[in-house]
Design a protein around this motif. Structure first.
Motif, short mmCIF file in Angstrom:
data_model
loop_
_atom_site.label_atom_id
_atom_site.label_comp_id
_atom_site.label_asym_id
_atom_site.label_seq_id
_atom_site.Cartn_x
_atom_site.Cartn_y
_atom_site.Cartn_z
N THR A 265 0.84 -1.20 0.00
CA THR A 265 0.00 0.00 0.00
C THR A 265 0.87 1.25 0.00
N VAL A 266 1.90 1.24 0.82
CA VAL A 266 2.77 2.41 0.94
C VAL A 266 3.43 2.75 -0.38
N VAL A 267 3.90 1.74 -1.11
CA VAL A 267 4.70 2.00 -2.31
C VAL A 267 3.89 2.02 -3.60
N LEU A 268 2.74 1.35 -3.64
CA LEU A 268 1.97 1.27 -4.88
C LEU A 268 0.87 2.32 -4.98
N VAL A 269 0.37 2.75 -3.84
CA VAL A 269 -0.74 3.72 -3.82
C VAL A 269 -0.16 5.12 -3.76
N ASP A 270 -0.86 6.08 -4.33
CA ASP A 270 -0.45 7.48 -4.23
C ASP A 270 -1.69 8.34 -4.05
N PRO A 271 -1.52 9.65 -3.78
CA PRO A 271 -2.69 10.51 -3.53
C PRO A 271 -3.68 10.57 -4.68
N LEU A 281 -9.06 -2.04 0.25
CA LEU A 281 -9.01 -3.43 0.70
C LEU A 281 -7.58 -3.85 1.02
N LEU A 282 -6.61 -3.25 0.33
CA LEU A 282 -5.21 -3.64 0.50
C LEU A 282 -4.75 -3.44 1.95
N PRO A 283 -4.78 -2.23 2.50
CA PRO A 283 -4.34 -2.08 3.90
C PRO A 283 -5.32 -2.66 4.91
#
Length: 724
Positions: A265-271, A281-283
């Motif tokens: 989630t930290v590296v693949l998702v962005d604002p 659902l990921l986190p």
């Protein structure tokens, strides 16, 4: 962001007077709280590689749902009921000491350091956060097109606390209802609660996906799209017996998988990722996996990793750290916008110290004070008093906010603003010319109309007050008798169509309509140009219905005036033409108004808005000038006007009239402030453009008043005004 508290006490103490005693928290959960707050902290500090760090809040939601549901279900199983008074007294002692302190400190700091024009929002947010409804306040601001350039609130992070507490107002009541039904139907409490919470989770998740696709700005903040995450944590409590049967290798694998999902989630998702929706659902599932694994094997390798001393330390501070870090970072940005990563990390580190001091000196002493812990009534009284005091601080900030008084605009000189820019010798000719050396009218100091502190309120107030601007989320067209101005008995019907960039021209069109005998009907919708490309579903539906309406024999107007403030190309221009075509085929004329250029925060000192810059530079408004440019919607309007063969009126040389080497767009012209929010012109400056617009409408064949009869003065000032 909630700590678990036990309720056991010596048997000799009455149940409603027993002081809470902290039960040991699972190390993996404390570590998860540390992971969550670090995600949020590093994301807000702008550390590279943490684009998805905002999802730390989602991790908190699952943990909170697990811990609080565990308390409630344990009490229900033990006593057959849930004491609402004890529950809310515990919540008050747990949350309010730190929350109220941070609110008061932030309110005072914001009042002192922010521009006076921001005090209204600050005071509103303090009261909203105190009452745990600020998430709805922020959601409303997200769909307020007039707040397009509003800086993030100093209290924006309180939205997640509001979501949690709204859930915990309803959840104990729902448990009581299920208890009653289970007794009546002779059902298992666990089965009843699992079914109930499962339905809540499913409904909220479905709505989260739908609402995020329709309106991601509001979906992020509202409670209904987040309940499922708290509910997932609650379901873990109810499924604990089944989870406890997991074998140790399976539990360890599940925990590692959960941590991987959180890391992804930290590296693949962005604002830019629509959130929450299905992406959340990921986190959420990652956190649920770690918590579920810990129920089977509390000392697995991942659990031991999460439970190391530093992680437990940060986990214990996570609530206070979450509260302190955001206003501290925002105030740094507001006062030193050029601060680098090192300064932001220093502020983040300082927030850890503040959180530690708050825990030791404020939170724990109040939370575990015998006088409050032994008497539920006293705990509730403390909560009420604390909230009342904090709300009073917010109200006091609101009282100091500058108030808009239209009467002050009665002193505007009749030749102020854009009126003074036009060479009097050209006013009765086909083409208007600027006065020689227009820069001499660029006001650099002295009185400004309106005062920069209340510029955001210098809108077409009557139009907005009457609800003429259809809000985002709605697709209903205002009835015929609503939002009609000008000559209500006029023989010429005019439709004003578009978004708020079209509506801003009402302030000039109203006196023109009176003189021309126009009956003008407003058909504008927030953030909704008259196109179907790159628009929200409600905007697409609204425009389709409006296009059909304007093309019908009953409603076709004699003239359509339209403008918009959206970037786009040929596809969007074609969509605009398609929406206008039915009315054109039915005999309507069309005139387009070019979108006006707007200042960019990056061009202005300290990253301020145009009006804030003027307020911050009383000795030199010239510091707030900016380079000229086309309005964002002008390219689309230009292409559409060419395709339809209709006039495009461009008044931008009277917004940016500079001709020398210096920036061509001043923030104050002839004592009149040019801009309010973002790219919107102040209503006062638009009124000063009234004769210019009237002249251009005559030249386009849309108006019939002889040029020599156009009144060259600031419309609506120095005489009666409708407030438009």
């Amino acid at each position: 962001m909630t700590a678990a508290t036990g309720t056991t006490a010596p048997a000799s103490t009455p149940a409603d007077e027993r002081p809470p005693r902290r039960a040991p928290l699972r190390g993996d959960i404390e570590g998860l709280r540390a992971v969550a707050v670090l995600m949020v902290l590093l994301y807000h500090a702008g550390v590279p590689g943490f684009g998805g760090g905002f999802a730390g809040v989602d991790v908190f939601f699952v943990i909170s749902g697990y811990l609080i549901t565990g308390q409630l279900v344990a009490e229900a199983r033990r006593s057959g009921t849930v004491s609402l008074t004890r529950f809310y007294a515990r919540r008050a002692r747990r949350l309010l000491p730190a929350a109220s302190l941070v609110l008061v400190v932030t309110a005072v700091a914001g009042w002192w350091l922010l521009p006076a024009g921001r005090r209204g929002e600050l005071g509103t947010d303090v009261v909203g956060a105190t009452l745990y409804v600020v998430n709805w306040v922020l959601a409303g601001r997200e769909v307020d097109y007039l707040a397009e350039d509003s800086a993030p609130s100093l209290l924006q992070h309180y939205w997640s606390l509001s979501v949690e507490e709204q859930f915990y107002v309803v959840w104990p009541l729902l448990i009581l209802l299920v208890l009653w039904l289970c007794r009546r139907l002779r059902l298992s409490l666990t089965a009843g609660l699992t079914l109930t919470l499962g339905l809540v989770v499913a409904a909220s998740l479905l709505w989260s996906v739908v609402h995020t696709a329709q309106s991601p700005g509001t979906a992020y903040f509202v409670t209904t799209t987040r309940v499922w995450q708290l509910g997932v944590g609650g379901l873990l409590v109810l499924l604990t017996p089944q989870l406890a049967r997991l074998r140790r290798p399976a539990a360890a694998g599940l925990a590692w998988a959960g941590l991987v999902l959180i890391g992804l989630t930290v590296v693949l998702v962005d604002p830019g990722t629509p959130w929450p929706g299905s992406a959340a659902l990921l986190p959420t599932l990652g956190t649920a996996a770690v918590v579920a694994a810990g129920a089977a094997w509390a000392h697995s390798p991942p659990a031991r990793l999460l439970g190391v001393g530093p992680m437990r330390f940060l986990g214990g501070l996570s609530y206070g750290l979450y509260l302190w870090h955001w206003p501290a970072l925002r105030l740094l940005e507001e006062t030193r916008p050029d601060s680098g990563l090192a300064a932001r990390l220093a502020v983040a580190a300082g927030s850890v110290v503040l959180a530690w001091a708050t825990l030791r000196l404020v939170e724990n002493p109040i939370r575990f004070h015998p006088a409050l812990a032994r008497r539920t009534g006293r705990g509730l009284l403390y909560g009420a008093a604390s909230m009342a005091a904090t709300a009073a601080v917010g109200a006091a900030v609101l009282q100091t906010a500058p108030q808009f008084d239209p009467r002050q605009l009665g002193d505007v000189p009749p030749t102020a603003g854009a009126v003074g820019l036009v060479d009097p010798a050209s006013r009765t000719t086909d083409r208007l010319q600027p006065v020689p050396d227009p820069e001499r009218l660029f006001t650099t100091t002295g009185t400004v109309y309106p005062d920069p502190d209340i510029a955001v309120e210098d809108t077409p107030r009557a139009a907005y007050g009457a609800g003429c601007q259809v809000a985002q989320g709605s697709s209903e067209i205002t009835p015929d008798h609503v939002c009609v101005f000008g000559d209500r008995e006029g023989e010429v019907s005019v439709a004003l169509v578009g978004d708020s960039k079209a509506l801003q021209w009402v302030s000039a069109l109203e006196p023109i309509a009176v003189q021309e005998g126009w009956r003008v009907k407003v058909y504008t919708k927030s953030a909704c140009g008259f196109v179907a490309v790159e628009q929200e579903p409600d905007c697409v539906d609204y425009n389709a219905a409006l296009s059909e309406r304007l093309g019908s024999a009953e409603h076709v107007p004699d003239l359509i005036l339209t403008s918009m403030g959206r970037y786009g190309g040929e596809e969007m221009a074609t969509s605009l033409v398609e929406h206008l075509q039915p009315a054109v085929d039915a005999g309507a004329r069309v005139v387009m108004l070019a979108d006006n250029p707007a200042p960019d925060r990056e061009e202005l000192p300290d990253g301020l808005t145009s009006y804030e810059c003027v307020g911050a530079h009383p000795d030199d408004y010239g510091a707030c000038a900016y380079e000229s440019g086309r309005g964002s919607g002008t390219p689309v309007l230009t292409l559409a006007s060419e395709e339809l063969g209709v006039p495009l009126l461009d008044l931008n040389r009277w917004v940016c009239p500079g001709s020398g080497p210096e920036p061509a767009c001043p923030s104050v012209v002839g004592d009149v402030l040019v801009f309010r929010q973002g790219s919107h012109l102040t209503a006062t400056y638009v009124r000063s453009l009234t004769p210019v617009l009237h002249h251009e409408l005559v030249g386009a064949g849309a108006a019939r008043t002889p040029l020599e009869q156009i009144e060259w003065r600031v419309a609506g000032l120095g005489r009666a005004t409708s407030g438009l």
